[in-house]
Motif scaffolding. Structure first.
Motif, PDB file in Angstrom:
ATOM      1  N   GLU A 124       0.775  -1.199   0.001  1.00 37.91           N
ATOM      2  CA  GLU A 124      -0.015   0.056  -0.114  1.00 37.91           C
ATOM      3  C   GLU A 124       0.802   1.287  -0.087  1.00 37.91           C
ATOM      4  N   PHE A 125       1.963   1.198   0.719  1.00 41.00           N
ATOM      5  CA  PHE A 125       2.963   2.318   0.899  1.00 41.00           C
ATOM      6  C   PHE A 125       3.703   2.599  -0.623  1.00 41.00           C
ATOM      7  N   ILE A 126       4.043   1.611  -1.208  1.00 39.36           N
ATOM      8  CA  ILE A 126       4.405   1.840  -2.536  1.00 39.36           C
ATOM      9  C   ILE A 126       3.641   2.454  -3.532  1.00 39.36           C
ATOM     10  N   ASN A 127       2.367   1.662  -3.474  1.00 37.61           N
ATOM     11  CA  ASN A 127       1.533   2.505  -4.464  1.00 37.61           C
ATOM     12  C   ASN A 127       1.121   3.860  -4.002  1.00 37.61           C
ATOM     13  N   ARG A 128       1.113   4.163  -2.562  1.00 45.99           N
ATOM     14  CA  ARG A 128       0.463   5.534  -2.426  1.00 45.99           C
ATOM     15  C   ARG A 128       1.912   6.500  -2.759  1.00 45.99           C
ATOM     16  N   VAL A 129       3.231   5.941  -2.638  1.00 39.47           N
ATOM     17  CA  VAL A 129       4.336   6.969  -3.401  1.00 39.47           C
ATOM     18  C   VAL A 129       4.056   7.055  -4.607  1.00 39.47           C
ATOM     19  N   GLN A 130       3.724   6.092  -5.512  1.00 39.78           N
ATOM     20  CA  GLN A 130       3.482   6.182  -6.922  1.00 39.78           C
ATOM     21  C   GLN A 130       2.454   7.320  -7.175  1.00 39.78           C
ATOM     22  N   MET A 131       1.382   7.064  -6.441  1.00 35.31           N
ATOM     23  CA  MET A 131      -0.086   8.078  -6.730  1.00 35.31           C
ATOM     24  C   MET A 131       0.555   9.602  -6.157  1.00 35.31           C
ATOM     25  N   ASP A 132       1.202   9.638  -5.133  1.00 32.07           N
ATOM     26  CA  ASP A 132       1.950  10.963  -4.941  1.00 32.07           C
ATOM     27  C   ASP A 132       2.602  11.601  -5.711  1.00 32.07           C
ATOM     28  N   ALA A 133       3.649  10.718  -6.379  1.00 27.81           N
ATOM     29  CA  ALA A 133       4.559  11.261  -7.235  1.00 27.81           C
ATOM     30  C   ALA A 133       4.257  11.687  -8.656  1.00 27.81           C
ATOM     31  N   MET A 183      12.449   5.101  -8.902  1.00 23.13           N
ATOM     32  CA  MET A 183      11.641   4.920  -7.837  1.00 23.13           C
ATOM     33  C   MET A 183      12.423   4.880  -6.148  1.00 23.13           C
ATOM     34  N   VAL A 184      13.651   4.560  -6.431  1.00 23.80           N
ATOM     35  CA  VAL A 184      14.610   4.516  -4.961  1.00 23.80           C
ATOM     36  C   VAL A 184      14.550   6.054  -4.598  1.00 23.80           C
ATOM     37  N   GLU A 185      14.934   6.924  -5.533  1.00 25.53           N
ATOM     38  CA  GLU A 185      14.902   8.246  -5.111  1.00 25.53           C
ATOM     39  C   GLU A 185      13.446   8.812  -4.439  1.00 25.53           C
ATOM     40  N   LEU A 186      12.340   8.460  -5.494  1.00 28.06           N
ATOM     41  CA  LEU A 186      11.027   8.872  -5.178  1.00 28.06           C
ATOM     42  C   LEU A 186      10.512   8.310  -3.579  1.00 28.06           C
ATOM     43  N   LEU A 187      10.922   7.157  -3.161  1.00 29.91           N
ATOM     44  CA  LEU A 187      10.512   6.449  -2.169  1.00 29.91           C
ATOM     45  C   LEU A 187      11.489   7.336  -0.798  1.00 29.91           C
ATOM     46  N   ALA A 188      12.557   7.448  -1.220  1.00 24.21           N
ATOM     47  CA  ALA A 188      13.623   8.242  -0.248  1.00 24.21           C
ATOM     48  C   ALA A 188      13.111   9.404   0.042  1.00 24.21           C
ATOM     49  N   ASP A 189      12.873  10.242  -0.909  1.00 21.51           N
ATOM     50  CA  ASP A 189      12.171  11.599  -0.771  1.00 21.51           C
ATOM     51  C   ASP A 189      10.915  11.699  -0.067  1.00 21.51           C
ATOM     52  N   TYR A 190       9.986  10.814  -0.465  1.00 15.44           N
ATOM     53  CA  TYR A 190       8.787  10.790   0.259  1.00 15.44           C
ATOM     54  C   TYR A 190       8.907  10.405   1.806  1.00 15.44           C
ATOM     55  N   ILE A 191       9.966   9.534   2.058  1.00 19.75           N
ATOM     56  CA  ILE A 191       9.970   9.390   3.408  1.00 19.75           C
ATOM     57  C   ILE A 191      10.731  10.494   4.296  1.00 19.75           C
ATOM     58  N   ARG A 192      11.715  11.015   3.702  1.00 18.09           N
ATOM     59  CA  ARG A 192      12.407  12.257   4.230  1.00 18.09           C
ATOM     60  C   ARG A 192      11.580  13.350   4.673  1.00 18.09           C
ATOM     61  N   GLU A 193      10.712  13.587   3.455  1.00 14.91           N
ATOM     62  CA  GLU A 193       9.740  14.755   3.703  1.00 14.91           C
ATOM     63  C   GLU A 193       8.710  14.598   4.980  1.00 14.91           C
ATOM     64  N   ASN A 232      14.218  -3.383  -0.887  1.00 18.16           N
ATOM     65  CA  ASN A 232      12.631  -3.667  -1.171  1.00 18.16           C
ATOM     66  C   ASN A 232      12.479  -3.197  -2.624  1.00 18.16           C
ATOM     67  N   TYR A 233      13.167  -2.218  -3.072  1.00 21.88           N
ATOM     68  CA  TYR A 233      13.020  -1.818  -4.333  1.00 21.88           C
ATOM     69  C   TYR A 233      14.258  -1.923  -5.160  1.00 21.88           C
ATOM     70  N   ILE A 234      14.345  -3.244  -5.916  1.00 20.57           N
ATOM     71  CA  ILE A 234      15.718  -3.648  -6.324  1.00 20.57           C
ATOM     72  C   ILE A 234      16.060  -3.199  -7.935  1.00 20.57           C
ATOM     73  N   TYR A 235      15.094  -2.766  -8.319  1.00 17.11           N
ATOM     74  CA  TYR A 235      15.327  -2.352 -10.178  1.00 17.11           C
ATOM     75  C   TYR A 235      15.376  -0.902 -10.028  1.00 17.11           C
TER      76      TYR A 235
END
Length: 531
Positions: free
Chosen positions: A342-351, A500-510, A381-384
Motif C-alpha cells: 500500500e505504501f509503494i502504491n501511495r508513493v507512486q500516486m503521490d509522485a 523509484m528508489v529516489e522517489l521512495l527516499a524523498d517521500y520518507i524524508r519529507e 525492497n525496491y531492487i530495480y
C-alpha cells in the motif's frame, strides 16, 4: 599417422548483477556466491587447464546497491564491476538488457574502461546498420593454433522494456538472423575452428520436448538458435537465471550458470587435428559451484573505497515507521494487502498525481521496513532502477491486467491457493503479479483463468469497460513487460523520469515518520473454499 589432440575449456559468468563481494547488502550476512568466490574458481580452473577462455554473458553492471551507488550517486570512482572483470582478465563480454538501465553514456563509459571487447552482433547503429559496439565477434587463437570464434548476441526484446532515451540510435535485430549472417563469416574469413555463441537470452522451449514454455515473443530464442542456425558448437546462455548444464540441443552444447555468481559455467571441448584442421570431437558442459570457494581477497581490496562509501550511504537514515511494515511471508503479502505494498502504491500516486496505481512485490527477499528506515532498507525492497509512467487505459484494460495477474495463483491438489508453477520455473516471476490501489477488486482463484475478476469497482461503482482512467505504474509494466500486452502502446499522460528508489527516499524524508495503513481494497479468495 597419429592425430594431435588438445582440450579447450570455456568459462562463463552471466547475470552477475553487480554481486561482487559474498555478502548481503540488506542484512550484511555472508553469502555463498558472488564474483569474488567465482574468481577463486576461475583461477583454479586456469591452473588445471592450459587453454581457457573466460566470457561474461551480460547483466553485470546493474543489480546491487553498489552498482546503484556508482551509477547514481558517485560515478567519479572507477566502475567497481569493470575493475573486477579487468582484474580477472576476461576475454570478452556481451551486453545484457540491464546494461542499458543507466543510459548509453554510462554503458559506453564502462565499455571504454574495459580491457576486453564487448560483443554484440545484433545490436546495430540504426543509421548505418553496423554493430553498435564495434565488434560482433572475437576470434582467439590459442597457443597450439586452435582458433575459437565467439559471437555475441543479446535479447532483441530490450525496446519493449527499456526507456527510449537509454537506447536512442540503436536497433535490436533478430539474434537468429544475426547468427546466420555472421557465423559463415567467422568460418570462411576468420578460419574459426570452433563457433561459440554467447547469447544474453535463454530458452523459449522445454529442452527435452521442444514444447513452448512461454509466449513466443522473441525475448528468448536459445532453442531456435540451436535448431535453425548451422555451425554452432557451444551456446552460452543467461537472462533467465537458470542453472543448466550437461545438456545439448540438436548437437549444440548448452550451459547457463544461474545468477549473482552462484555457478561458473564450464564447457570442455576435446579437439583433434587432422589434415583438414582442428575439429571438435566431444563437448561437455557443467556447473562449478562458488559456494565451496573462499572469496579472492584481491577483490575486497580492489573495491574497498567504493564499498565503504556505499555502506555509509546505505546507513543514512531516511525516516521512521509507526507500526509494522515488515514482510514476514511474501506469499501472504500477495494474498492479502500488506502495508509495504500500500505504501509503494501511495508513493507512486503521490509522485504522479494519478488516482490509480499498480505495483509488484518483486521477489521473496524484500524485508519490508522496520522501525528505522535507511537507504539499505529502501534499496533492498525496491531492487530495480524503474521509473514511473502514467498511462491512459480503459476499464477493460484494467480488468485484463487483473486477469493476467490472477494467473499467478492456482488452487493446488489440496484445495489451497498456491503459486502457479509457471511463475516459479523456468524462472521466478513474482514481479509479474501486481497489486492495485485506487480500485476495489476481488480475484476468485477457483474460477477459470480469464474469469477470476469477480468484483471490480471504483468509488463504490462498477468500473465501466469503455471509460478511460489514468494509472501509474513502473516503466517495465507500462511497456507491456511481463506479457501485459494490454498496456503496450497506450497513451503516456505523464513520464516521471526519477528512479523509484529516489522517489521512495524523498517521500520518507519529507514526512519523517510513516504511519502504517492498509485499506483492504482488494481480496484474493478461493470461492470453492468460501462456498
Amino acid at each position: 599417422m597419429s592425430l594431435e589432440q588438445c582440450e579447450v575449456v570455456l568459462l562463463e559468468t552471466s547475470d552477475l548483477h553487480g554481486f561482487i563481494l559474498p555478502r548481503s547488502y540488506a542484512t550484511r550476512s555472508e553469502a555463498g556466491h558472488g564474483l569474488a568466490r567465482i574468481a577463486a574458481v576461475v583461477k583454479a580452473m586456469r591452473r588445471m587447464h592450459s587453454h581457457t577462455l573466460l566470457i561474461d554473458n551480460g547483466d553485470c553492471l546493474q543489480g546491487t546497491p553498489l552498482t546503484y551507488y556508482h551509477a547514481k550517486v558517485n560515478s567519479e570512482l572507477p566502475n567497481p564491476v569493470i575493475a573486477c572483470l579487468n582484474e580477472l582478465h576476461y576475454d570478452a563480454a556481451v551486453p545484457g538488457n540491464h546494461e542499458f538501465n543507466y543510459g548509453l553514456p554510462y554503458l559506453q563509459s564502462a565499455m571504454e574502461a574495459s580491457s576486453f571487447p564487448w560483443l554484440s552482433a545484433n545490436i546495430v547503429d540504426a543509421s548505418t546498420g553496423q554493430p553498435a559496439f564495434g565488434k560482433p565477434y572475437l576470434v582467439r587463437e590459442m597457443e597450439n593454433g586452435v582458433r575459437i570464434g565467439i559471437l555475441g548476441l543479446t535479447t532483441s526484446y530490450i525496446p519493449v522494456w527499456e526507456q527510449p532515451q537509454h537506447i536512442a540510435g540503436l536497433r535490436f535485430e533478430d539474434p537468429v538472423e544475426a547468427a546466420q549472417k555472421w557465423i559463415p563469416v567467422m568460418k570462411a574469413e576468420e578460419q574459426a575452428d570452433v563457433i561459440v555463441v554467447s547469447y544474453h537470452g535463454g530458452f523459449e522451449r522445454d529442452l527435452d520436448t521442444g514444447q513452448p514454455t512461454e509466449p513466443l515473443t522473441g525475448e528468448n530464442v536459445g532453442y531456435a538458435l540451436c535448431q535453425e542456425v548451422e555451425g554452432i558448437d557451444v551456446l552460452l546462455t543467461g537472462h533467465q537465471h537458470r542453472a543448466i548444464a550437461e545438456r545439448s540441443i540438436n548437437g549444440v552444447c548448452v550451459v547457463q550458470p544461474a545468477n549473482e555468481g552462484r555457478f561458473l559455467g564450464k564447457v570442455t571441448l576435446q579437439m583433434e587435428k587432422s589434415l583438414e584442421g582442428w575439429k571438435v570431437i566431444s563437448r561437455r558442459s557443467e556447473l562449478v559451484s562458488a559456494e565451496e570457494a573462499g572469496p579472492d581477497p584481491v577483490f575486497e581490496e580492489l573495491i574497498s573505497k567504493i564499498e565503504e562509501l556505499t555502506q555509509e550511504w546505505l546507513d543514512q537514515p531516511s525516516g521512521y515507521v509507526d507500526g509494522n511494515m515488515t514482510v514476514h511471508s511474501h506469499f501472504a503479502a500477495r494474498l492479502q494487502e500488506h502495508p509495504l505494498m500500500e505504501f509503494i502504491n501511495r508513493v507512486q500516486m503521490d509522485a504522479s498525481g494519478a488516482d490509480i496505481s499498480c505495483a509488484a512485490l518483486f521477489d521473496n527477499v524484500s524485508p519490508g521496513f522496520g522501525e528505522r528506515i535507511t537507504m539499505r532498507e529502501i534499496v533492498s525492497n525496491y531492487i530495480y532502477p524503474n521509473t514511473l509512467k502514467v498511462l491512459r487505459v480503459t476499464g477493460s484494460d484494467i480488468k485484463a491486467a487483473l486477469e493476467k495477474s490472477a494467473e499467478y495463483f492456482e488452487v493446488n491438489a489440496e484445495g489451497e491457493i498456491a503459486v502457479n508453477p509457471s511463475y516459479l520455473a523456468p524462472k521466478p516471476q513474482h514481479y509479474n503479479y501486481d497489486m492495485w490501489e485506487g480500485i476495489d477488486y476481488t480475484l476468485d482463484i477457483s474460477q477459470p483463468m480469464g474469469q477470476r475478476v469477480t468484483r471490480l469497482e471504483r468509488n463504490g461503482q462498477p468500473l465501466r469497460a469503455e471509460a478511460e482512467y489514468d494509472v501509474v505504474m513502473n516503466n517495465y509494466r507500462a511497456s507491456g513487460g511481463g506479457n501485459f500486452a494490454m498496456f503496450g502502446g497506450k497513451p503516456v499522460v505523464k513520464d516521471i523520469p526519477t528512479d523509484m528508489v529516489e522517489l521512495l527516499a524523498d517521500y520518507i524524508r519529507e514526512r519523517g515518520r510513516l504511519t502504517v495503513s492498509v485499506n483492504n481494497n482488494w481480496r484474493v479468495v478461493n470461492g470453492m473454499e468460501e462456498g
